[in-house]
Design a protein around this motif. Structure first.
Motif, PDB file in Angstrom:
ATOM      1  N   GLY A  61      23.145   8.186   6.280  1.00 33.50           N
ATOM      2  CA  GLY A  61      23.319   9.551   6.473  1.00 33.50           C
ATOM      3  C   GLY A  61      23.211  10.304   5.342  1.00 33.50           C
ATOM      4  N   SER A  62      22.765   9.733   4.016  1.00 32.34           N
ATOM      5  CA  SER A  62      22.924  10.444   2.725  1.00 32.34           C
ATOM      6  C   SER A  62      21.757  11.416   2.580  1.00 32.34           C
ATOM      7  N   MET A  63      20.611  11.482   3.352  1.00 30.69           N
ATOM      8  CA  MET A  63      19.781  12.718   3.488  1.00 30.69           C
ATOM      9  C   MET A  63      20.464  13.847   3.901  1.00 30.69           C
ATOM     10  N   TYR A  91       0.969  -1.244   0.060  1.00 31.05           N
ATOM     11  CA  TYR A  91       0.075  -0.051   0.063  1.00 31.05           C
ATOM     12  C   TYR A  91       0.716   1.313   0.167  1.00 31.05           C
ATOM     13  N   LYS A  92       0.515   2.179  -0.513  1.00 29.71           N
ATOM     14  CA  LYS A  92       1.357   3.589  -0.838  1.00 29.71           C
ATOM     15  C   LYS A  92       1.167   4.281   0.250  1.00 29.71           C
ATOM     16  N   VAL A  93       2.180   4.510   1.241  1.00 27.29           N
ATOM     17  CA  VAL A  93       2.409   5.261   2.624  1.00 27.29           C
ATOM     18  C   VAL A  93       2.946   6.521   2.029  1.00 27.29           C
ATOM     19  N   GLU A  94       2.129   7.756   2.647  1.00 29.16           N
ATOM     20  CA  GLU A  94       2.711   8.761   2.420  1.00 29.16           C
ATOM     21  C   GLU A  94       3.100   9.477   3.688  1.00 29.16           C
ATOM     22  N   ILE A  95       4.537  10.124   3.553  1.00 21.87           N
ATOM     23  CA  ILE A  95       5.339  10.647   4.630  1.00 21.87           C
ATOM     24  C   ILE A  95       5.952  12.008   4.340  1.00 21.87           C
ATOM     25  N   GLN A  96       6.396  12.670   5.302  1.00 22.67           N
ATOM     26  CA  GLN A  96       7.309  13.950   5.044  1.00 22.67           C
ATOM     27  C   GLN A  96       8.701  13.483   5.163  1.00 22.67           C
ATOM     28  N   LEU A  97       9.433  13.889   4.433  1.00 23.27           N
ATOM     29  CA  LEU A  97      10.750  13.645   4.242  1.00 23.27           C
ATOM     30  C   LEU A  97      11.471  13.795   5.478  1.00 23.27           C
ATOM     31  N   LEU A  98      10.866  14.676   6.102  1.00 21.56           N
ATOM     32  CA  LEU A  98      11.693  15.119   7.620  1.00 21.56           C
ATOM     33  C   LEU A  98      11.611  13.686   8.546  1.00 21.56           C
ATOM     34  N   ASP A  99      10.395  12.929   8.343  1.00 22.12           N
ATOM     35  CA  ASP A  99      10.140  11.622   9.057  1.00 22.12           C
ATOM     36  C   ASP A  99      11.327  10.638   8.798  1.00 22.12           C
ATOM     37  N   ALA A 100      11.811  10.775   7.590  1.00 22.42           N
ATOM     38  CA  ALA A 100      12.836   9.591   7.248  1.00 22.42           C
ATOM     39  C   ALA A 100      14.080  10.131   7.688  1.00 22.42           C
ATOM     40  N   ARG A 101      14.264  11.679   7.891  1.00 22.05           N
ATOM     41  CA  ARG A 101      15.486  12.116   8.289  1.00 22.05           C
ATOM     42  C   ARG A 101      15.711  11.783   9.851  1.00 22.05           C
ATOM     43  N   VAL A 102      14.448  12.036  10.458  1.00 17.72           N
ATOM     44  CA  VAL A 102      14.673  11.594  11.984  1.00 17.72           C
ATOM     45  C   VAL A 102      14.503  10.136  12.302  1.00 17.72           C
ATOM     46  N   PRO A 118      -1.634   2.494   6.969  1.00 15.74           N
ATOM     47  CA  PRO A 118      -2.861   2.756   7.147  1.00 15.74           C
ATOM     48  C   PRO A 118      -3.668   1.532   6.613  1.00 15.74           C
ATOM     49  N   CYS A 119      -3.129   0.554   5.897  1.00 12.44           N
ATOM     50  CA  CYS A 119      -3.904  -0.297   5.199  1.00 12.44           C
ATOM     51  C   CYS A 119      -3.808  -1.731   6.083  1.00 12.44           C
ATOM     52  N   CYS A 120      -2.474  -2.349   6.396  1.00 14.76           N
ATOM     53  CA  CYS A 120      -2.299  -3.342   7.194  1.00 14.76           C
ATOM     54  C   CYS A 120      -1.815  -3.354   8.534  1.00 14.76           C
ATOM     55  N   ARG A 121      -1.365  -2.026   8.953  1.00 14.39           N
ATOM     56  CA  ARG A 121      -1.195  -1.608  10.309  1.00 14.39           C
ATOM     57  C   ARG A 121       0.348  -2.180  10.789  1.00 14.39           C
ATOM     58  N   ALA A 122       1.257  -2.515   9.625  1.00 11.83           N
ATOM     59  CA  ALA A 122       2.528  -2.719   9.793  1.00 11.83           C
ATOM     60  C   ALA A 122       3.280  -1.801  10.432  1.00 11.83           C
ATOM     61  N   ARG A 123       4.176  -1.988  11.295  1.00 10.69           N
ATOM     62  CA  ARG A 123       4.723  -0.666  11.846  1.00 10.69           C
ATOM     63  C   ARG A 123       6.384  -0.842  10.944  1.00 10.69           C
ATOM     64  N   ILE A 124       6.409   0.483  10.417  1.00 10.94           N
ATOM     65  CA  ILE A 124       7.698   0.730   9.451  1.00 10.94           C
ATOM     66  C   ILE A 124       8.585   1.766  10.125  1.00 10.94           C
ATOM     67  N   ARG A 125       9.852   1.160  10.217  1.00 12.68           N
ATOM     68  CA  ARG A 125      10.637   1.970  10.800  1.00 12.68           C
ATOM     69  C   ARG A 125      11.644   2.732   9.438  1.00 12.68           C
ATOM     70  N   LEU A 126      11.395   4.178   9.557  1.00 12.33           N
ATOM     71  CA  LEU A 126      12.267   4.891   8.415  1.00 12.33           C
ATOM     72  C   LEU A 126      13.444   5.369   8.843  1.00 12.33           C
ATOM     73  N   VAL A 127      14.517   4.598   7.970  1.00 16.51           N
ATOM     74  CA  VAL A 127      15.983   4.707   8.124  1.00 16.51           C
ATOM     75  C   VAL A 127      16.934   5.248   7.313  1.00 16.51           C
ATOM     76  N   ASP A 128      17.379   6.388   7.485  1.00 13.48           N
ATOM     77  CA  ASP A 128      18.389   6.815   6.648  1.00 13.48           C
ATOM     78  C   ASP A 128      20.093   6.422   6.934  1.00 13.48           C
ATOM     79  N   ALA A 129      20.049   5.050   6.711  1.00 15.68           N
ATOM     80  CA  ALA A 129      21.381   4.128   7.147  1.00 15.68           C
ATOM     81  C   ALA A 129      22.531   4.999   7.022  1.00 15.68           C
TER      82      ALA A 129
END
Length: 76
Positions: free
Chosen positions: A52-54, A21-32, A39-50
């Motif tokens: 530090g490229s962002m 499912y297409k999840v919408e986030i702000q890029l700030l979410d990925a940075r932090v 919102p579809c399957c309720r999977a917990r997704i951790r956004l990682v900038d492994a």
């Protein structure tokens, strides 16, 4: 306001790793590196900038904009 701040406020979509499912986030979410729930399957997704490229990329954007501004001021 710096361009990087505007970029961080931008919305992007990515597919949920579980249900695609297409999840919408702000890029700030990925940075932090926060967690978001699909919102579809309720999977917990951790956004990682492994790598530090962002962070590095945003600094480069700000530096390039400063250089462009100086160059344009020099023309006028």
């Amino acid at each position: 306001m710096k361009l990087s701040s505007k970029i961080l406020a931008s919305l992007v979509t990515f597919p949920c790793p579980r249900c695609r499912y297409k999840v919408e986030i702000q890029l700030l979410d990925a940075r932090v590196q926060v967690y978001r729930y699909c919102p579809c399957c309720r999977a917990r997704i951790r956004l990682v900038d492994a790598d530090g490229s962002m962070f590095g990329g945003l600094e480069e954007v700000d530096l390039a904009m400063e250089q462009l501004t100086k160059a344009l001021k020099g023309l006028f």
